[in-house]
Design an enzyme around this catalytic site. Structure first.
Site, PDB file in Angstrom:
ATOM      1  N   GLU A  29       0.821  -1.208   0.000  1.00  0.00           N
ATOM      2  CA  GLU A  29       0.000   0.000   0.000  1.00  0.00           C
ATOM      3  C   GLU A  29       0.857   1.260   0.000  1.00  0.00           C
ATOM      4  O   GLU A  29       0.555   2.226  -0.687  1.00  0.00           O
ATOM      5  CB  GLU A  29      -0.926   0.025   1.225  1.00  0.00           C
ATOM      6  CG  GLU A  29      -1.757   1.299   1.220  1.00  0.00           C
ATOM      7  CD  GLU A  29      -2.805   1.378   2.299  1.00  0.00           C
ATOM      8  OE1 GLU A  29      -2.763   0.564   3.250  1.00  0.00           O
ATOM      9  OE2 GLU A  29      -3.659   2.272   2.204  1.00  0.00           O
ATOM     10  N   ASP A  78      -0.371  -5.070   3.126  1.00  0.00           N
ATOM     11  CA  ASP A  78      -0.864  -3.877   3.822  1.00  0.00           C
ATOM     12  C   ASP A  78      -0.178  -3.875   5.193  1.00  0.00           C
ATOM     13  O   ASP A  78      -0.463  -4.729   6.034  1.00  0.00           O
ATOM     14  CB  ASP A  78      -2.388  -3.915   3.964  1.00  0.00           C
ATOM     15  CG  ASP A  78      -2.945  -2.576   4.440  1.00  0.00           C
ATOM     16  OD1 ASP A  78      -2.179  -1.784   5.022  1.00  0.00           O
ATOM     17  OD2 ASP A  78      -4.148  -2.330   4.233  1.00  0.00           O
ATOM     18  N   ILE A  95      -0.264  -1.880   7.786  1.00  0.00           N
ATOM     19  CA  ILE A  95      -1.233  -1.712   8.884  1.00  0.00           C
ATOM     20  C   ILE A  95      -2.594  -1.556   8.220  1.00  0.00           C
ATOM     21  O   ILE A  95      -2.866  -0.532   7.585  1.00  0.00           O
ATOM     22  CB  ILE A  95      -0.959  -0.469   9.764  1.00  0.00           C
ATOM     23  CG1 ILE A  95       0.469  -0.470  10.320  1.00  0.00           C
ATOM     24  CG2 ILE A  95      -1.986  -0.408  10.906  1.00  0.00           C
ATOM     25  CD1 ILE A  95       0.804   0.790  11.155  1.00  0.00           C
ATOM     26  N   ASP A  96      -3.431  -2.559   8.350  1.00  0.00           N
ATOM     27  CA  ASP A  96      -4.807  -2.399   7.872  1.00  0.00           C
ATOM     28  C   ASP A  96      -5.643  -2.021   9.094  1.00  0.00           C
ATOM     29  O   ASP A  96      -5.742  -2.789  10.050  1.00  0.00           O
ATOM     30  CB  ASP A  96      -5.339  -3.687   7.240  1.00  0.00           C
ATOM     31  CG  ASP A  96      -6.722  -3.447   6.651  1.00  0.00           C
ATOM     32  OD1 ASP A  96      -6.857  -2.531   5.817  1.00  0.00           O
ATOM     33  OD2 ASP A  96      -7.670  -4.146   7.053  1.00  0.00           O
ATOM     34  N   THR A 152      -5.448   1.651  10.008  1.00  0.00           N
ATOM     35  CA  THR A 152      -4.557   2.693  10.525  1.00  0.00           C
ATOM     36  C   THR A 152      -5.262   3.651  11.485  1.00  0.00           C
ATOM     37  O   THR A 152      -4.667   4.116  12.459  1.00  0.00           O
ATOM     38  CB  THR A 152      -3.910   3.469   9.358  1.00  0.00           C
ATOM     39  OG1 THR A 152      -3.083   2.569   8.644  1.00  0.00           O
ATOM     40  CG2 THR A 152      -3.045   4.613   9.834  1.00  0.00           C
ATOM     41  N   ASP A 166      -6.054  -4.748   0.953  1.00  0.00           N
ATOM     42  CA  ASP A 166      -6.931  -4.881   2.123  1.00  0.00           C
ATOM     43  C   ASP A 166      -7.459  -6.317   2.252  1.00  0.00           C
ATOM     44  O   ASP A 166      -7.622  -6.828   3.356  1.00  0.00           O
ATOM     45  CB  ASP A 166      -8.162  -3.964   2.002  1.00  0.00           C
ATOM     46  CG  ASP A 166      -7.816  -2.486   1.981  1.00  0.00           C
ATOM     47  OD1 ASP A 166      -6.943  -2.077   2.757  1.00  0.00           O
ATOM     48  OD2 ASP A 166      -8.439  -1.730   1.191  1.00  0.00           O
TER      49      ASP A 166
HETATM   50  C1  IPD Z   1      -8.887   0.678   5.552  1.00  0.00           C
HETATM   51  C2  IPD Z   1      -9.536  -0.356   6.432  1.00  0.00           C
HETATM   52  C3  IPD Z   1     -10.995  -0.016   6.654  1.00  0.00           C
HETATM   53  C4  IPD Z   1     -11.749   0.092   5.358  1.00  0.00           C
HETATM   54  C5  IPD Z   1     -11.064   1.083   4.416  1.00  0.00           C
HETATM   55  C6  IPD Z   1      -9.588   0.711   4.235  1.00  0.00           C
HETATM   56  P1  IPD Z   1      -6.300   1.315   5.959  1.00  0.00           P
HETATM   57  O1  IPD Z   1      -7.512   0.391   5.336  1.00  0.00           O
HETATM   58  O2  IPD Z   1      -9.451  -1.639   5.856  1.00  0.00           O
HETATM   59  O3  IPD Z   1     -11.670  -1.013   7.407  1.00  0.00           O
HETATM   60  O4  IPD Z   1     -13.052   0.527   5.640  1.00  0.00           O
HETATM   61  O5  IPD Z   1     -11.749   0.994   3.174  1.00  0.00           O
HETATM   62  O6  IPD Z   1      -8.985   1.676   3.406  1.00  0.00           O
HETATM   63  O7  IPD Z   1      -6.398   2.658   5.314  1.00  0.00           O
HETATM   64  O8  IPD Z   1      -6.501   1.372   7.412  1.00  0.00           O
HETATM   65  O9  IPD Z   1      -5.091   0.538   5.540  1.00  0.00           O
HETATM   66 CA    CA Z   2      -5.947  -1.187   4.313  1.00  0.00          CA
HETATM   67 CA    CA Z   3      -2.908   0.400   5.434  1.00  0.00          CA
END
Ligand code: IPD
Ligand code: CA
Ligand code: CA
Length: 272
Positions: free
Chosen positions: A69, A89, A91-92, A94, A216
Site C-alpha cells: 500500500e 498492507d 497496517i490495515d 490505521t 486490504d
Molecule cells: C482501511 C480499512 C478499513 C476500510 C477502508 C480501508 P487502511 O484500510 O481496511 O476497514 O473501511 O476501506 O482503506 O487505510 O486502514 O489501511
Molecule cells: Ca488497508
Molecule cells: Ca494500510
C-alpha cells in the site's frame, strides 16, 4: 517454493512486523501524511513496517514482485510461469492504530501466477494470527476455522466499512440505511482484513464494503474462502474495489440481492 513454504515465510515476516509495531507504537502515533482525503492518514510506522516487510521478502526471495500500500507495485525479475507477488498492507486499520483501538492488522497475501495461494493476517493487539493456504483450510491458533452457515439475512450480523471520500460516504450511508433494518445488526470494525477474518471465525456472519483495495482483502479473502465463505462482487464478478461481499453460501446470495437492488457501486457528485 510451495504455498506452504510461502506461508511459513509470510508468517515469520508478519510476526516480526507485529513485534516492531508493538514495540514502537507511541501512545499517540503522529500522522505524517495523508492520501486520498485528509482523513486517509499515514503514520511513520505504516512506512517503516512496509519497509521491513519488503526487506525481509527481498532477503529470501529477491526475484519476487511486491505490491504494498505504501510503496506501490515493484515488479519482480521472474518472467513467465511461477511468478510470485507479495501483496502487503503493513497496517490495515490505521485509524484504529492511531486511536489505540485493537482492530488493526498486518496483512500479507502471496500470489503465484496472479492467484492468491497463501495469506496471513496478524491482528497484533488481539493476539491473533490467521493463516490460510489455498486448498488447505483457514487456521487460527491451531484450530481450523469455519464460517457461520445457515444464517438468514434477518438474523445476520454484518460487518462493513466506509471509504475516506465524503462523496462515497454519502452513498454508503444511503445503502446502509436500507441494509440496517433488514439484518440483525451492523459492525464497523475499522479493518477490512480483520472483518474478513471475523467472517472466517464466525464473529460476524457476513461482510460487504465498497472501495477496498487489493492489499486490504488479498490475505483475508483467502482466509474467509478457506473457512467456507463465498467472496465476490456484484452479478458474478470476482471481488473488486467496486464492491466486495463475503458470507457463507446462502447468506451471500441474500446479501448480494439486497445490495444489488440498492445500486451500491456509485458515488455522489463531489461536494454532495
Ligand atoms: C482501511 C480499512 C478499513 C476500510 C477502508 C480501508 P487502511 O484500510 O481496511 O476497514 O473501511 O476501506 O482503506 O487505510 O486502514 O489501511
Ligand atoms: Ca488497508
Ligand atoms: Ca494500510
Amino acid at each position: 517454493m510451495l504455498p506452504d513454504d510461502l506461508l511459513a515465510l509470510a508468517k515469520d515476516i508478519a510476526v516480526e512486523a507485529g513485534e516492531l509495531l508493538l514495540a514502537k507504537r507511541p501512545a499517540r502515533p503522529e500522522v505524517i501524511d495523508t492520501k486520498s482525503s485528509p482523513t486517509d492518514v499515514v503514520t511513520a510506522l505504516d512506512r517503516e513496517t512496509e519497509d521491513l516487510i519488503r526487506a525481509r521478502i527481498k532477503a529470501v526471495r529477491p526475484a519476487d514482485a511486491i505490491l504494498g500500500e505504501e510503496g506501490g507495485d515493484v515488479p519482480g525479475a521472474v518472467p513467465g510461469q511461477g511468478r510470485v507477488r507479495w501483496v502487503v498492507d503493513p497496517i490495515d486499520g490505521t485509524v484504529n492504530f492511531l486511536y489505540g483501538l485493537p482492530a488493526w492488522a498486518i496483512s500479507i497475501g502471496v500470489e503465484v501466477d496472479g492467484e492468491i495461494v497463501a495469506g496471513v493476517v496478524n491482528a497484533v493487539p488481539m493476539g491473533e494470527l490467521y493463516t490460510a493456504v489455498k486448498g488447505g483450510g483457514a487456521w487460527l491458533a491451531g484450530e481450523r476455522l469455519h464460517c457461520n452457515t445457515g444464517v438468514p439475512l434477518d438474523r445476520a450480523l454484518i460487518a462493513t466499512g466506509f471509504g475516506y471520500a465524503a462523496s462515497r460516504r454519502v452513498v454508503q450511508a444511503e445503502v446502509l440505511a436500507q441494509v440496517l433494518p433488514r439484518v440483525r445488526d451492523i459492525r464497523r470494525g475499522g479493518s477490512c482484513a480483520v472483518d474478513l477474518c471475523s467472517v472466517a471465525s464466525g464473529r460476524v456472519d457476513g461482510y460487504y464494503e465498497r472501495g477496498t483495495q487489493y492489499w486490504d482483502h488479498a490475505a483475508g479473502g483467502l482466509i474467509a474462502a478457506e473457512a467456507g465463505a463465498r467472496i465476490g462482487g456484484l452479478h458474478g464478478k470476482p471481488y473488486n474495489p467496486e464492491l466486495t461481499i463475503c458470507a457463507a453460501p446462502g447468506l451471500f446470495e441474500e446479501l448480494h440481492d439486497l445490495l444489488a437492488a440498492l445500486d451500491p457501486e456509485r458515488d455522489a457528485p463531489t461536494g454532495a
